[in-house]
Design a protein around this motif. Structure first.
Motif, PDB file in Angstrom:
ATOM      1  N   THR A   1      -1.418   4.594   7.530  1.00  0.00           N
ATOM      2  CA  THR A   1      -1.988   5.920   7.229  1.00  0.00           C
ATOM      3  C   THR A   1      -0.997   7.054   7.469  1.00  0.00           C
ATOM      4  O   THR A   1      -0.795   7.897   6.587  1.00  0.00           O
TER       5      THR A   1
ATOM      6  N   ALA B   1       1.895   4.618  -2.950  1.00  0.00           N
ATOM      7  CA  ALA B   1       1.428   5.912  -2.434  1.00  0.00           C
ATOM      8  C   ALA B   1       2.549   6.946  -2.391  1.00  0.00           C
ATOM      9  O   ALA B   1       2.307   8.146  -2.588  1.00  0.00           O
ATOM     10  N   VAL B   2       3.777   6.494  -2.126  1.00  0.00           N
ATOM     11  CA  VAL B   2       4.899   7.442  -2.075  1.00  0.00           C
ATOM     12  C   VAL B   2       5.566   7.609  -3.439  1.00  0.00           C
ATOM     13  O   VAL B   2       6.506   8.398  -3.577  1.00  0.00           O
TER      14      VAL B   2
ATOM     15  N   THR C   1       8.483  -1.508  -5.075  1.00  0.00           N
ATOM     16  CA  THR C   1       7.494  -1.955  -4.088  1.00  0.00           C
ATOM     17  C   THR C   1       7.703  -3.427  -3.746  1.00  0.00           C
ATOM     18  O   THR C   1       7.611  -3.823  -2.573  1.00  0.00           O
TER      19      THR C   1
ATOM     20  N   ILE D   1       1.783   7.050   4.806  1.00  0.00           N
ATOM     21  CA  ILE D   1       1.335   7.595   3.516  1.00  0.00           C
ATOM     22  C   ILE D   1       1.293   9.115   3.585  1.00  0.00           C
ATOM     23  O   ILE D   1       1.711   9.819   2.646  1.00  0.00           O
TER      24      ILE D   1
ATOM     25  N   ILE E   1       0.826  -1.211   0.000  1.00  0.00           N
ATOM     26  CA  ILE E   1       0.000   0.000   0.000  1.00  0.00           C
ATOM     27  C   ILE E   1       0.860   1.260   0.000  1.00  0.00           C
ATOM     28  O   ILE E   1       0.621   2.209  -0.755  1.00  0.00           O
ATOM     29  N   VAL E   2       1.891   1.270   0.855  1.00  0.00           N
ATOM     30  CA  VAL E   2       2.716   2.473   1.021  1.00  0.00           C
ATOM     31  C   VAL E   2       3.586   2.732  -0.199  1.00  0.00           C
ATOM     32  O   VAL E   2       3.749   3.889  -0.617  1.00  0.00           O
TER      33      VAL E   2
ATOM     34  N   LYS F   1       3.789  10.755   0.908  1.00  0.00           N
ATOM     35  CA  LYS F   1       2.966  10.769  -0.312  1.00  0.00           C
ATOM     36  C   LYS F   1       3.628  11.537  -1.452  1.00  0.00           C
ATOM     37  O   LYS F   1       3.970  12.716  -1.321  1.00  0.00           O
ATOM     38  N   ASP F   2       3.817  10.830  -2.566  1.00  0.00           N
ATOM     39  CA  ASP F   2       4.358  11.393  -3.818  1.00  0.00           C
ATOM     40  C   ASP F   2       5.755  11.997  -3.658  1.00  0.00           C
ATOM     41  O   ASP F   2       6.165  12.847  -4.452  1.00  0.00           O
TER      42      ASP F   2
END
Length: 481
Positions: free
Chosen positions: A114, A65-66, A73, A117, A61-62, A121-122
């Protein structure tokens, strides 16, 4: 007010030193039993199968998201398996005063997903570097706090531990339901009749194997059920062999693969909050596991367990892993199989390390479709809830306000499950705690137990919540038969 009963300083020594009727040393405790190599391996593999999806899900998931690529991943997933193995070995084998020395499985904590992320994020590699820096600091802080945090164990009588254990099981059941539907809510086949039927078939297979088999084969019924379920899933078209073809034969999680860790105050504060949440959940998990294996977790056991958790978390970023915490689903496996040996779980830790070093081997475990895993998970997680209910049966619910404590704590703990958006208007930092039904239920149970059973009592009055005796055989779970 009479003093709250103190736990013995070292449960390991207390049990190991039990005398036999002849005056000599007592028999070896099942927790310290060393099984034959084949049984050790297969039982350890069963633990890995039960927790594999939980370990690889957070990096899965992470990573995107990043802003990481699919290959990066996948690298994170392998690193998470490797570091989960190291943390599990720290817990089960231990050294010095590090490790609970119980059949305690560690892996990547969902509580940090959470905030991680939000931090990265990005931001690509920089985001991962900031996340790793924050985890290192949070892990070291948790390690220093462990000797003090463990003293909270006296605030966990049966009325609290039973509530928390029940919430652990109930909170995990939605994970099994999600797996049963396919695991990916955006997929076209999510919740399809094929997926749910496959989960139901696996559930029936596991229950039938538990009923029909005897001895060792009965103990590995979950593993056998996963194998049979996977074979049935092949003609059903829900087994993905793509990961097996793309995996490298050998790979090592190169230290600081994404660059040196970076330290940002906001990120550190956020992950320190997550660490406190993880320590709370681990304490509850250790108390639950201690009851199940018949070796109650005292202050020293919990201190060692928390040190292993936090040290494992601090070391994980070195090998590109995330924060480590207890895996409650494996407690259900211990309760169901009655295999209490910590060396079995240590064997699982070795398997995790090898999976992290041999990606192609990890992909073999990944062949188990999530619906198959979900069917088995219903039994595993339900076993945890059943264990909590059994503990509550010893909590003297008919006395004082104990029933009210359970009612309020379970009610609050179920909010994130029954109404996932209930706290949507709250600050994101608070959601780290509020979105965990285990944490909120645990806090409510502790506070209400103090309010009703400790504060304001006259001298000589015993707290209601600690009067009842513990069950003679913590392993005598109805679901285990």
């Amino acid at each position: 007010m009479a003093a709250t009963p103190r736990f013995r300083k070292n449960a390991v020594d207390a049990h190991a030193g039990e005398a036999s009727t002849t005056g000599g040393p007592g028999p070896e405790h099942p927790v310290d039993e060393r099984l034959p190599p084949f049984r050790m391996f297969t039982s350890g593999l069963q633990h890995v199968a039960a927790m594999y999806a939980g370990v690889v899900a957070p990096p899965m998931i992470v990573g995107p998201a990043v802003g990481l690529s699919a290959k990066e991943t996948a690298f994170l997933m392998g690193a998470s398996l490797f570091t989960a193995g190291i943390a599990t070995l720290l817990q089960t084998l231990g050294f010095w005063r590090i490790g609970a020395r119980l059949p305690f499985v560690n892996g990547v904590s969902f509580a940090g997903v959470t905030p991680m992320i939000a931090i990265g994020k990005d931001r690509g590699h920089d985001g991962i570097a900031v996340i790793f820096g924050a985890i290192i600091v949070a892990g070291l802080l948790g390690f220093l706090l462990a000797p003090y945090f463990c003293k909270l164990v006296r605030f966990f009588p049966p009325v609290v531990t039973g509530t928390v254990i029940t919430l652990i099981g109930v909170s995990l059941l939605p994970v099994a339901f999600n797996w049963s539907q396919g695991g990916n809510a955006t997929a076209d086949d999510y919740g399809s009749t094929t997926n749910i039927t496959m989960a139901a078939v696996t559930l029936v297979i596991v229950l039938a194997l538990r009923k029909l088999l005897r001895g060792f084969l009965q103990q590995i019924a979950i593993l056998l059920g996963l194998v049979v379920g996977t074979l049935i899933a092949i003609p059903a078209g829900i087994t993905d062999f793509g990961a097996l073809g793309d995996a490298d034969l050998v790979g090592f999680p190169t230290p600081f693969h994404f660059g040196a860790p970076q330290f940002e105050i906001a990120a550190i504060i956020s992950m320190c909050i997550v660490m406190l949440v993880c320590m709370t959940e681990s304490t509850a998990d250790m108390l639950a596991l201690g009851k199940i294996v018949g070796r109650p977790a005292d202050e020293r056991t919990i201190e060692g367990g928390l040190r292993a958790d936090t040290l494992g978390s601090a070391v994980s970023p070195l090998f590109n892993g995330f924060m480590c915490s207890a895996f409650a689903q494996n407690i259900g496996l211990v309760a169901m199989t009655k295999v209490r040996s910590r060396f079995v779980v240590a064997a699982g830790g070795v398997i995790l390390v090898l999976l992290g070093l041999v990606p192609v081997a990890a992909s073999v475990i990944a062949l188990v479709p999530l619906p198959v895993l979900g069917g088995a998970g219903i039994v595993l997680f339900g076993s945890v809830a059943a264990s909590g209910i059994q503990t509550l049966a010893t909590a003297a619910l008919e006395k004082g306000e104990n029933a009210l404590i359970v009612a309020a704590a379970v009610g609050v703990g179920l909010i994130p499950i029954a109404a996932p958006d209930f706290y949507h208007a709250f600050p994101e930092d608070l959601l780290v705690v509020l979105d965990s039904g285990i944490s909120t239920g645990c806090v409510v149970a502790i506070v209400l137990n103090l309010a009703f059973n400790h504060w304001g009592r006259s001298a000589g009055e015993e707290p209601e919540a600690v009067e009842s005796e513990q069950p003679k055989d913590p392993m005598a779970l109805p679901v285990a038969h």
